[in-house]
Design a protein around this motif. Sequence first.
Motif, PDB file in Angstrom:
ATOM      1  N   UNK A 234       0.802  -1.228   0.000  1.00  9.44           N
ATOM      2  CA  UNK A 234       0.000   0.000   0.000  1.00  9.44           C
ATOM      3  C   UNK A 234       0.837   1.281   0.000  1.00  9.44           C
ATOM      4  N   UNK A 235       2.155   1.143   0.185  1.00 14.57           N
ATOM      5  CA  UNK A 235       2.993   2.326   0.299  1.00 14.57           C
ATOM      6  C   UNK A 235       3.264   2.966  -1.057  1.00 14.57           C
ATOM      7  N   UNK A 236       3.702   4.223  -1.019  1.00 11.76           N
ATOM      8  CA  UNK A 236       4.034   4.945  -2.240  1.00 11.76           C
ATOM      9  C   UNK A 236       5.222   4.240  -2.914  1.00 11.76           C
ATOM     10  N   UNK A 237       5.269   4.255  -4.246  1.00 11.62           N
ATOM     11  CA  UNK A 237       6.401   3.642  -4.940  1.00 11.62           C
ATOM     12  C   UNK A 237       7.695   4.427  -4.700  1.00 11.62           C
ATOM     13  N   UNK A 238       8.807   3.697  -4.663  1.00  7.69           N
ATOM     14  CA  UNK A 238      10.132   4.324  -4.615  1.00  7.69           C
ATOM     15  C   UNK A 238      10.854   3.935  -5.900  1.00  7.69           C
ATOM     16  N   UNK A 239      11.292   4.938  -6.625  1.00  5.93           N
ATOM     17  CA  UNK A 239      11.984   4.718  -7.893  1.00  5.93           C
ATOM     18  C   UNK A 239      13.427   5.187  -7.733  1.00  5.93           C
ATOM     19  N   UNK A 240      14.348   4.296  -7.974  1.00  4.69           N
ATOM     20  CA  UNK A 240      15.779   4.513  -7.762  1.00  4.69           C
ATOM     21  C   UNK A 240      16.405   4.591  -9.152  1.00  4.69           C
TER      22      UNK A 240
ATOM     23  N   UNK B  85      11.528   9.576  -5.824  1.00  3.80           N
ATOM     24  CA  UNK B  85      12.566   9.272  -6.810  1.00  3.80           C
ATOM     25  C   UNK B  85      13.933   9.526  -6.167  1.00  3.80           C
ATOM     26  N   UNK B  86      14.771   8.510  -6.171  1.00  2.00           N
ATOM     27  CA  UNK B  86      16.126   8.633  -5.624  1.00  2.00           C
ATOM     28  C   UNK B  86      17.075   8.867  -6.787  1.00  2.00           C
ATOM     29  N   UNK B  87      17.722  10.013  -6.810  1.00  4.88           N
ATOM     30  CA  UNK B  87      18.564  10.377  -7.943  1.00  4.88           C
ATOM     31  C   UNK B  87      20.062  10.303  -7.638  1.00  4.88           C
ATOM     32  N   UNK B  88      20.420  10.387  -6.355  1.00  6.12           N
ATOM     33  CA  UNK B  88      21.844  10.426  -6.020  1.00  6.12           C
ATOM     34  C   UNK B  88      22.132   9.712  -4.711  1.00  6.12           C
ATOM     35  N   UNK B  89      23.351   9.173  -4.635  1.00  4.94           N
ATOM     36  CA  UNK B  89      23.869   8.636  -3.375  1.00  4.94           C
ATOM     37  C   UNK B  89      25.115   9.463  -3.066  1.00  4.94           C
ATOM     38  N   UNK B  90      25.062  10.217  -1.966  1.00  4.55           N
ATOM     39  CA  UNK B  90      26.148  11.131  -1.624  1.00  4.55           C
ATOM     40  C   UNK B  90      26.966  10.539  -0.487  1.00  4.55           C
TER      41      UNK B  90
ATOM     42  N   UNK C 214       8.538   9.470   4.690  1.00  2.00           N
ATOM     43  CA  UNK C 214       9.012   9.026   3.386  1.00  2.00           C
ATOM     44  C   UNK C 214      10.441   8.474   3.449  1.00  2.00           C
ATOM     45  N   UNK C 215      11.060   8.492   4.639  1.00  2.00           N
ATOM     46  CA  UNK C 215      12.466   8.117   4.749  1.00  2.00           C
ATOM     47  C   UNK C 215      12.711   6.685   4.276  1.00  2.00           C
ATOM     48  N   UNK C 216      13.870   6.493   3.687  1.00  3.58           N
ATOM     49  CA  UNK C 216      14.277   5.179   3.193  1.00  3.58           C
ATOM     50  C   UNK C 216      15.677   4.859   3.707  1.00  3.58           C
ATOM     51  N   UNK C 217      15.996   3.584   3.679  1.00  4.99           N
ATOM     52  CA  UNK C 217      17.314   3.153   4.125  1.00  4.99           C
ATOM     53  C   UNK C 217      17.777   1.974   3.288  1.00  4.99           C
ATOM     54  N   UNK C 218      19.053   1.916   3.010  1.00  3.25           N
ATOM     55  CA  UNK C 218      19.604   0.832   2.180  1.00  3.25           C
ATOM     56  C   UNK C 218      20.839   0.297   2.886  1.00  3.25           C
TER      57      UNK C 218
ATOM     58  N   UNK D 137      11.251  -3.654   5.946  1.00  3.42           N
ATOM     59  CA  UNK D 137      11.687  -3.960   4.582  1.00  3.42           C
ATOM     60  C   UNK D 137      10.629  -3.567   3.544  1.00  3.42           C
ATOM     61  N   UNK D 138      11.085  -3.122   2.409  1.00  2.93           N
ATOM     62  CA  UNK D 138      10.182  -2.792   1.317  1.00  2.93           C
ATOM     63  C   UNK D 138      10.931  -2.943   0.010  1.00  2.93           C
ATOM     64  N   UNK D 139      10.234  -2.912  -1.088  1.00  2.00           N
ATOM     65  CA  UNK D 139      10.852  -3.014  -2.396  1.00  2.00           C
ATOM     66  C   UNK D 139      11.020  -1.654  -3.050  1.00  2.00           C
ATOM     67  N   UNK D 140      11.610  -1.661  -4.227  1.00  2.00           N
ATOM     68  CA  UNK D 140      11.768  -0.417  -4.979  1.00  2.00           C
ATOM     69  C   UNK D 140      11.829  -0.762  -6.474  1.00  2.00           C
ATOM     70  N   UNK D 141      11.853   0.260  -7.304  1.00  2.00           N
ATOM     71  CA  UNK D 141      11.924   0.088  -8.756  1.00  2.00           C
ATOM     72  C   UNK D 141      13.184   0.787  -9.256  1.00  2.00           C
ATOM     73  N   UNK D 142      13.870   0.171 -10.211  1.00  2.02           N
ATOM     74  CA  UNK D 142      15.098   0.754 -10.747  1.00  2.02           C
ATOM     75  C   UNK D 142      14.882   1.175 -12.191  1.00  2.02           C
TER      76      UNK D 142
END
Lengths: 396, 95
Positions: free
Chosen positions: A189-195, A239-244, A335-339, A363-368
């Motif tokens: 049910x959560x919002x999609x995360x697009x990486x 949408x995750x655009x960068x890893x700093x 909306x926080x995420x962790x990897x 845990x949750x999934x994501x889309x690349x």
Amino acid sequence: MSGSNPTTAETSLSVPLPEPTGLAIELRLSAQGPVAARETVAAGDLGDAFAEARWRTGACRGFLDTPPEELGVKVSPSFHSDDPKRCVGFRIHSQDPSGSPCSSPFDFDCLEPVASRMAARLIKDGTLQAGESYFYSITTTNDLPKTPDEPKASQIQFSSRSSGLSHVICELAPLLEQARSVDHRENDPRHPVIYTKEARQSAERIARKGGDVRPPVEKGGVLIGYFGLCPVSRRIFVVVTDALEATDAAEKEFSLSFSSRTWARIQGIMNARREDPLTAAHRLLGQFHSHPFLPDNGAPPCEACATAKVCGRNTAFLSAADHLWCRAVFAGQPWQIGHVFGLNARGDDTEAFFGQFRGRLRPRGYHVISGSALSEITMKSPSVSLPESDSTGGPA
Amino acid sequence: MVRKNETIVESASEGTMHLVAGNVTGTQTLGVKVDRSVSVESLARSVASRMALPGNVEWALRDERSSAYLRDGESIGTQLEPGARVTLTPKTHLG
């Protein structure tokens, strides 16, 4: 730029939080033992739950222009279906700006920080030994929570502004069509995360660099991106655009500490992004880091290892320290995420991705999707919606 | 106040001053009017409470101009200029 500007409201006080909450935590030293400690849950203990309820009520229904703090919330206990006297959690009720109600369920495990705080006091007074297990449960109460000690009110005064959430207006369906799912469940049910593929690869490359030294050290950083709002479905997505990378951090075998220089660099980069119209909606979304050690202190793989398809023992998890850090840095940001990038018992690379759900990171999934495909789709109808900036520097 | 060679020197710990405090992710910004004599530790705790940040975490204040952490036990007035911007940073670590 098209799209409405989120409203900014002066608030010397936000919508008051429900106090008392009507909830309490009871702690026992054994599953069936007597109550060793009892503490009333304060509104402050439900901060993340309130924020998540407001997120579901407002942003997830397409109302990103309304400051989340303006959505009132109300708490009610939830009871076991077979035992109406047994409290098992709570619900937070709210209304979206159109007046439609929303009720968000939460399990009592999101109140683990309250139990942890109670346990720390019991350890201090000798009732509980450090490392000893304890059990906690939720119950109802009419008691008021304790008021924390603070400097006299006259010594410190605050003023604040609340605002809507900056976002990019972009259709979601074309993005999902182009993206590959990773551990995503259709009924989530959560919002999609697009990486973006580039950000995901960058996060893993940075994190796993720590495994190249001896002894291995934890490395990591922050994930950056933006909120997207689909004009067709009114669904919000991330949408995750960068890893700093977290530079100048104290990197040790079992810990990663951001220094003042680490934070100064991150904030400098984010301030610069907000000044650029192309990246003005960018924000910090979460963290990534490595656990470059084998599970169970390097114990050999189990008997089933030779035949098991997947090794279930791994270090891609969020530790208690990770949960605390995320709660501190991303408080009120559902909306926080962790990897986390770890190893399994076979020494193979493994990973786990997390998002907040029912008040706790789970845990949750994501889309690349490739960065070029993302750019192509988002640039078809570029539209960024930003809250009005204020004299205090502007919200994210 | 001290009169010294006809120059009035204001005590750095008297009176109030205005600051801007934010969290590390930039999602919260507060205007703060504080007695200069308030310790950094007390101000950090108050700001954290006002921002509804976890109470079981210790907080540090970082001066955005110098990027340095402020000294906890000392007063705000002796370490910051009026109008300074500070960031509330948790004293925790990933692990």
